[in-house]
Write an enzyme that holds these catalytic residues in place. Structure first.
Site, PDB file in Angstrom:
ATOM      1  CB  THR A   1      -0.640  -0.064   1.223  1.00  2.63           C
ATOM      2  OG1 THR A   1      -2.185  -1.433   0.968  1.00  2.63           O
ATOM      3  CG2 THR A   1      -2.218   1.610   1.159  1.00  2.63           C
TER       4      THR A   1
ATOM      5  CG  ASN B   1       1.521  -6.818   9.268  1.00  8.35           C
ATOM      6  OD1 ASN B   1       1.178  -5.820   9.298  1.00  8.35           O
ATOM      7  ND2 ASN B   1       0.386  -7.617   8.138  1.00  8.35           N
ATOM      8  NE  ARG B   2       3.139  -3.717  16.901  1.00  7.06           N
ATOM      9  CZ  ARG B   2       3.072  -5.166  18.034  1.00  7.06           C
ATOM     10  NH1 ARG B   2       2.464  -5.851  17.557  1.00  7.06           N
ATOM     11  NH2 ARG B   2       4.467  -5.233  18.786  1.00  7.06           N
TER      12      ARG B   2
ATOM     13  N   GLY C   1       2.079  -0.604   9.868  1.00  7.18           N
ATOM     14  CA  GLY C   1       1.341   1.014  10.124  1.00  7.18           C
ATOM     15  C   GLY C   1       1.853   0.967   8.747  1.00  7.18           C
ATOM     16  CG  PHE C   2      -1.148   1.814   5.465  1.00  4.28           C
ATOM     17  CD1 PHE C   2      -0.600   0.453   4.539  1.00  4.28           C
ATOM     18  CD2 PHE C   2      -1.771   2.803   5.490  1.00  4.28           C
ATOM     19  CE1 PHE C   2      -1.983   0.241   4.566  1.00  4.28           C
ATOM     20  CE2 PHE C   2      -2.895   1.572   5.165  1.00  4.28           C
ATOM     21  CZ  PHE C   2      -3.237   0.651   4.585  1.00  4.28           C
TER      22      PHE C   2
ATOM     23  CG  ASN D   1      -3.259  -2.291  -1.840  1.00  2.53           C
ATOM     24  OD1 ASN D   1      -3.298  -1.564  -0.399  1.00  2.53           O
ATOM     25  ND2 ASN D   1      -4.678  -2.902  -1.703  1.00  2.53           N
TER      26      ASN D   1
ATOM     27  CB  SER E   1      -4.517  -1.268   6.873  1.00  2.00           C
ATOM     28  OG  SER E   1      -3.901  -1.667   7.721  1.00  2.00           O
TER      29      SER E   1
ATOM     30  CG  ASN F   1      -1.631  -3.097  11.568  1.00  2.00           C
ATOM     31  OD1 ASN F   1      -1.986  -3.337  12.745  1.00  2.00           O
ATOM     32  ND2 ASN F   1      -0.863  -3.501  10.889  1.00  2.00           N
ATOM     33  CB  THR F   2      -4.265   3.435   9.242  1.00  2.00           C
ATOM     34  OG1 THR F   2      -2.515   2.672   8.294  1.00  2.00           O
ATOM     35  CG2 THR F   2      -4.741   4.572   8.394  1.00  2.00           C
TER      36      THR F   2
ATOM     37  CE  LYS G   1      -6.228  -7.063   0.932  1.00  2.86           C
ATOM     38  NZ  LYS G   1      -4.608  -7.152   0.967  1.00  2.86           N
TER      39      LYS G   1
ATOM     40  CG  ASN H   1      -6.242  -5.749   4.607  1.00  5.98           C
ATOM     41  OD1 ASN H   1      -4.939  -6.404   5.254  1.00  5.98           O
ATOM     42  ND2 ASN H   1      -5.766  -5.221   3.877  1.00  5.98           N
TER      43      ASN H   1
ATOM     44  N   GLY I   1      -1.921 -15.858   6.894  1.00 10.25           N
ATOM     45  CA  GLY I   1      -1.659 -17.363   6.538  1.00 10.25           C
ATOM     46  C   GLY I   1      -3.166 -18.258   6.968  1.00 10.25           C
TER      47      GLY I   1
ATOM     48  N   GLY J   1      -4.611 -16.921   3.442  1.00  8.80           N
ATOM     49  CA  GLY J   1      -3.707 -18.347   3.386  1.00  8.80           C
ATOM     50  C   GLY J   1      -3.760 -19.662   3.066  1.00  8.80           C
TER      51      GLY J   1
ATOM     52  CE1 TYR K   1       4.118 -10.721   3.465  1.00  7.13           C
ATOM     53  CE2 TYR K   1       3.094  -9.251   2.445  1.00  7.13           C
ATOM     54  CZ  TYR K   1       4.240  -9.498   2.943  1.00  7.13           C
ATOM     55  OH  TYR K   1       4.849  -8.536   3.538  1.00  7.13           O
TER      56      TYR K   1
HETATM   57  C1  FMN Z   1       3.471  -8.359   7.054  1.00  6.98           C
HETATM   58  C2  FMN Z   1       2.449  -7.952   5.769  1.00  6.98           C
HETATM   59  C3  FMN Z   1       2.293  -7.434   5.671  1.00  6.98           C
HETATM   60  C4  FMN Z   1       1.437  -6.257   4.358  1.00  6.98           C
HETATM   61  N1  FMN Z   1       0.928  -5.383   3.925  1.00  6.98           N
HETATM   62  C5  FMN Z   1      -0.695  -4.771   3.572  1.00  6.98           C
HETATM   63  C6  FMN Z   1      -0.426  -3.196   2.663  1.00  6.98           C
HETATM   64  O1  FMN Z   1       0.450  -2.426   2.514  1.00  6.98           O
HETATM   65  N2  FMN Z   1      -1.752  -3.458   2.472  1.00  6.98           N
HETATM   66  C7  FMN Z   1      -2.726  -4.192   1.955  1.00  6.98           C
HETATM   67  O2  FMN Z   1      -3.766  -4.463   1.045  1.00  6.98           O
HETATM   68  N3  FMN Z   1      -2.468  -5.652   2.864  1.00  6.98           N
HETATM   69  C8  FMN Z   1      -1.691  -5.769   3.148  1.00  6.98           C
HETATM   70  N4  FMN Z   1      -0.921  -7.122   4.068  1.00  6.98           N
HETATM   71  C9  FMN Z   1      -2.063  -8.146   3.904  1.00  6.98           C
HETATM   72  C10 FMN Z   1      -1.668  -9.319   2.998  1.00  6.98           C
HETATM   73  O3  FMN Z   1      -1.754  -8.160   1.306  1.00  6.98           O
HETATM   74  C11 FMN Z   1      -3.004 -10.696   2.952  1.00  6.98           C
HETATM   75  O4  FMN Z   1      -4.641  -9.700   2.352  1.00  6.98           O
HETATM   76  C12 FMN Z   1      -3.023 -10.755   4.013  1.00  6.98           C
HETATM   77  O5  FMN Z   1      -1.495 -10.982   4.373  1.00  6.98           O
HETATM   78  C13 FMN Z   1      -3.995 -12.639   3.796  1.00  6.98           C
HETATM   79  O6  FMN Z   1      -2.770 -12.866   2.628  1.00  6.98           O
HETATM   80  P1  FMN Z   1      -1.883 -14.624   3.315  1.00  6.98           P
HETATM   81  O7  FMN Z   1      -2.706 -15.319   4.281  1.00  6.98           O
HETATM   82  O8  FMN Z   1      -1.505 -15.085   2.187  1.00  6.98           O
HETATM   83  O9  FMN Z   1      -1.595 -13.496   3.833  1.00  6.98           O
HETATM   84  C14 FMN Z   1       0.131  -7.681   4.604  1.00  6.98           C
HETATM   85  C15 FMN Z   1       0.145  -8.703   5.358  1.00  6.98           C
HETATM   86  C16 FMN Z   1       1.412  -8.888   5.831  1.00  6.98           C
HETATM   87  C17 FMN Z   1       1.522 -10.921   6.465  1.00  6.98           C
END
Ligand code: FMN
Length: 347
Positions: A86, A111-112, A114-115, A139, A173, A175-176, A208, A237, A259, A288, A309
């Protein structure tokens, strides 16, 4: 060789602090040191979505390459598409470290961040020179301080639109502070209408969503998206929930959980959104996915595209060839000749 390098480096990266490991991996990708150059995709994995051709439906989710600095290296790993960001209007440092925590026993991450990002100007500079190997998404989100959603989202979309295949409005998110409140249907409708006024001709726009929304919130959100010409939804998310049975010693950390524990709730929400949208929105399923059967489950629930991710962060670049092999095997077992056959076929 680069794949071997990545494999050799993985145990080392796993012992590092999670954020440091991420930055090392990103630098290696930027320098072309990770990723062997993927084999061509089976034509059975191809999919047409959002007006684009994807050679496979497996994309990198937002947050891995927040500043769009490693797109070339990431594209070489075999992702079908990449979502950068993002990005926020102004650069910001994000929350104090540590702010990424691995829960290996749970196949999860909290994670936290925070963009944390370098801001819109740098992001657009990087996108403008990015290779066009695979479709790119951007994004966009809001700064923690001084944000104005109706002003900032339209400006963000206008700036990234010329450079990408699609844009995701991130209102999910955790974290904001206050960001998730923008998912309330009337609020969301106002923001989306403001974007439309400022950028009448834009690449497909997606929203999202958070997996923590109540089921009762979804019909209004889907209606707001349909009313404002939104092309699709990204579901989902990270979650603020902490499912029972998490074993990782960091399970109590604040932030968004991603995850394995997110797979079931995010897939259930995806199926519900697909039911409400009834074919009128393109869905990206995320949350996940770490094997081919899970990728197929997202498609069957209604996703045209799938993102990853945490699975990628935990397993490294070898994940992608494995996922593709497993996805093809799962398609064979279920009798799907192509990805298109599987989309929305039901669980
Ligand atoms: C370390 C980390 C940073 C992330 N940063 C963003 C972000 O900046 N913007 C966003 O839309 N999602 C962010 N996500 C969420 C992922 O894009 C995804 O929606 C979420 O982790 C679920 O998918 P996963 O289980 O495959 O990780 C982040 C996830 C992780 C683990």
């Amino acid at each position: 060789m680069p794949h071997m390098l990545a494999r050799a480096a993985l145990p080392l990266l796993r012992r590092m602090d999670a954020e440091r490991a991420h930055l090392v991996a990103l630098r290696a990708l930027r320098l072309g040191l990770a990723g062997a150059g993927a084999a061509p995709d089976s034509p059975r994995l191809a999919v047409q979505a959002l007006g684009q051709h994807f050679t496979n439906p497996l994309g990198l989710a937002a947050g891995f390459d927040k500043d769009a600095v490693a797109l070339r290296g990431l594209a070489r790993l075999g992702f079908g598409f990449i979502e950068a960001g993002t990005v926020t209007p102004r650069p910001q440092p994000g929350n104090p470290r540590p702010r990424i925590f691995r829960l290996p026993a749970d196949g999860a991450v909290i994670n936290r961040l925070g963009f944390n990002n370098a801001g819109l100007a740098a992001f657009v500079r990087h996108l403008a020179t990015a290779p066009r190997g695979v479709p790119l998404g951007a994004n966009v989100g809001l700064n923690r301080d001084g944000a104005d959603a109706e002003r900032d989202y339209p400006a963000l979309v206008a700036a990234v639109a010329p450079h990408v295949a699609y844009v995701v409005v991130n209102v999910s998110s955790p974290n904001t502070p206050g960001l998730r409140d923008l998912q309330a249907a009337p609020r969301l409708a106002g923001i989306l209408a403001a974007i439309r006024r400022r950028v009448p001709v834009a690449p497909p726009l997606l929203v999202k969503l958070a997996p923590d929304l109540a089921a009762g919130d979804l019909p209004g959100i889907v209606a707001a998206c349909l009313d404002t010409g939104v092309a699709g939804l990204v579901v989902s998310n990270t979650t603020l929930a902490r499912p029972a049975g998490l074993r990782g010693r960091h399970a109590g950390e604040g932030g968004g959980l991603s995850g394995a524990p997110l797979f079931a709730p995010a897939t259930a929400m995806l199926a519900e959104v697909a039911r409400l949208a009834a074919g009128r929105l393109t869905l990206i399923g995320v949350g996940g996915v770490a094997d081919g059967r899970q990728a197929l489950a997202k498609l069957r629930a209604g996703a045209s595209l799938v993102q990853i991710y945490t699975g990628f962060a935990l397993h490294g670049p070898a994940l992608l060839p494995r996922l593709k092999r497993e996805l093809l095997a799962a398609m064979d077992a279920a009798g799907f000749a192509t990805i298109t056959d599987a989309i929305g076929s039901g669980l």
